[in-house]
Design a protein around this motif. Structure first.
Motif, short mmCIF file in Angstrom:
data_model
loop_
_atom_site.label_atom_id
_atom_site.label_comp_id
_atom_site.label_asym_id
_atom_site.label_seq_id
_atom_site.Cartn_x
_atom_site.Cartn_y
_atom_site.Cartn_z
N VAL A 95 44.90 43.91 40.34
CA VAL A 95 44.52 43.91 41.74
C VAL A 95 43.46 42.87 42.08
O VAL A 95 43.54 42.21 43.09
CB VAL A 95 44.02 45.30 42.16
N SER A 96 42.47 42.65 41.25
CA SER A 96 41.30 41.86 41.60
C SER A 96 41.53 40.36 41.52
O SER A 96 42.05 39.85 40.53
CB SER A 96 40.12 42.24 40.71
N LEU A 97 41.12 39.65 42.56
CA LEU A 97 41.14 38.18 42.58
C LEU A 97 39.74 37.62 42.69
O LEU A 97 39.55 36.42 42.78
CB LEU A 97 41.95 37.68 43.77
N LEU A 98 38.73 38.47 42.68
CA LEU A 98 37.38 38.04 43.00
C LEU A 98 36.86 36.95 42.06
O LEU A 98 36.14 36.08 42.50
CB LEU A 98 36.43 39.24 42.97
N HIS A 99 37.21 36.98 40.79
CA HIS A 99 36.66 35.97 39.88
C HIS A 99 37.30 34.60 40.08
O HIS A 99 36.87 33.63 39.50
CB HIS A 99 36.76 36.43 38.42
N TYR A 100 38.33 34.50 40.92
CA TYR A 100 38.95 33.20 41.21
C TYR A 100 38.35 32.56 42.46
O TYR A 100 38.60 31.43 42.76
CB TYR A 100 40.46 33.34 41.39
N MET A 101 37.60 33.31 43.22
CA MET A 101 37.07 32.80 44.48
C MET A 101 35.71 32.18 44.30
O MET A 101 34.95 32.43 43.51
CB MET A 101 37.01 33.91 45.52
N ARG A 153 39.37 21.52 48.03
CA ARG A 153 39.87 22.70 48.76
C ARG A 153 41.33 22.97 48.42
O ARG A 153 41.74 24.12 48.28
CB ARG A 153 39.69 22.46 50.27
N VAL A 154 42.13 21.91 48.28
CA VAL A 154 43.54 22.07 47.90
C VAL A 154 43.64 22.66 46.50
O VAL A 154 44.44 23.57 46.25
CB VAL A 154 44.29 20.73 48.01
N GLU A 155 42.82 22.16 45.57
CA GLU A 155 42.82 22.69 44.20
C GLU A 155 42.42 24.16 44.18
O GLU A 155 43.03 24.97 43.49
CB GLU A 155 41.88 21.87 43.31
N TRP A 156 41.38 24.52 44.94
CA TRP A 156 40.93 25.91 45.03
C TRP A 156 42.06 26.79 45.55
O TRP A 156 42.34 27.86 45.01
CB TRP A 156 39.71 26.01 45.92
N ALA A 157 42.74 26.34 46.62
CA ALA A 157 43.83 27.13 47.21
C ALA A 157 44.98 27.27 46.22
O ALA A 157 45.58 28.35 46.11
CB ALA A 157 44.30 26.48 48.51
N SER A 158 45.26 26.22 45.49
CA SER A 158 46.34 26.28 44.48
C SER A 158 46.00 27.30 43.39
O SER A 158 46.87 28.07 42.97
CB SER A 158 46.57 24.91 43.86
N ARG A 159 44.75 27.29 42.93
CA ARG A 159 44.32 28.27 41.92
C ARG A 159 44.41 29.69 42.48
O ARG A 159 44.83 30.62 41.77
CB ARG A 159 42.90 27.97 41.44
N LEU A 160 44.03 29.86 43.73
CA LEU A 160 44.07 31.18 44.35
C LEU A 160 45.51 31.69 44.45
O LEU A 160 45.80 32.85 44.13
CB LEU A 160 43.41 31.14 45.73
N ILE A 161 46.42 30.84 44.87
CA ILE A 161 47.84 31.23 44.97
C ILE A 161 48.39 31.56 43.60
O ILE A 161 49.11 32.54 43.41
CB ILE A 161 48.65 30.11 45.66
N SER A 162 48.04 30.75 42.62
CA SER A 162 48.49 30.98 41.24
C SER A 162 47.98 32.33 40.75
O SER A 162 48.72 33.12 40.15
CB SER A 162 47.93 29.87 40.36
N ALA A 163 46.70 32.59 40.98
CA ALA A 163 46.12 33.86 40.56
C ALA A 163 46.77 35.03 41.28
O ALA A 163 47.07 36.06 40.68
CB ALA A 163 44.61 33.85 40.82
N PHE A 164 47.02 34.88 42.56
CA PHE A 164 47.68 35.94 43.33
C PHE A 164 49.06 36.23 42.74
O PHE A 164 49.41 37.40 42.52
CB PHE A 164 47.80 35.53 44.80
N ASN A 165 49.84 35.18 42.50
CA ASN A 165 51.18 35.37 41.93
C ASN A 165 51.10 36.04 40.57
O ASN A 165 51.88 36.95 40.26
CB ASN A 165 51.92 34.04 41.84
#
Length: 168
Positions: A162-168, A142-154
């Motif tokens: 705009v899209s982050l869907l492929h990271y989720m 879960r921590v790794e997933w959240a880190s990837r999501l934050i990285s992708a957002f940044n």
């Protein structure tokens, strides 16, 4: 609570609000919990509602109930406490495990509470602390997933995508 806020106004003029933890431990308290939370969140200047704590044993005593090992008799009430706390933007703290020597049962209860949406659990013995901390801490995945999501957002913020869907 408004009287307490008034008293605090004389002593805490420029200090930040005090965190307030309230207990839900009776049918009447549960029925009015949303209004209590709403007032404690919006109706005071010197208090800040931080959490709702579920007092399971007092709740059962007030309705004449009996606590079982499975805790099935409390499932609906536990979920109601989580829902009201969440709706008011505050933490929900799960019931205590009174058999402090049974860490296996505590682990099951803590895992169940975390799955139900509680943010933590009451403890009455130091041996219970690590078990509860583990149950309410995110997994490495879960921590790794959240880190990837934050990285992708940044990355998307800087690139204008705009899209982050492929990271989720």
């Amino acid at each position: 609570m408004s009287q307490l806020d008034l008293c605090l106004s004389f002593h805490r003029l420029s200090l930040p609000p005090l965190p307030l933890f309230i207990m839900a431990e009776s049918p009447l308290g549960l029925l009015h919990l949303h209004h209590i939370c709403h007032f404690a969140t919006h109706g005071t200047r010197h208090l800040r509602l931080a959490a709702v704590v579920f007092g399971s044993d007092d709740y059962l005593a007030s309705i004449g109930g009996v606590r079982t090992d499975s805790g099935a008799e409390l499932a609906a009430v536990r979920q109601a406490v989580v829902g009201v706390a969440s709706a008011n933007g505050v933490a929900a703290i799960d019931m205590v495990s009174t058999n402090f020597s049974d860490l296996t049962a505590l682990r099951e209860q803590a895992d169940e509470g975390a799955r139900m949406g509680f943010n933590g659990k009451q403890v009455i013995h130091p041996a219970q602390v690590p078990v509860v901390q583990e149950a309410f801490s995110p997994s490495e995945e879960r921590v790794e997933w959240a880190s990837r999501l934050i990285s992708a957002f940044n990355h998307h913020q800087h690139s204008g995508q705009v899209s982050l869907l492929h990271y989720m």
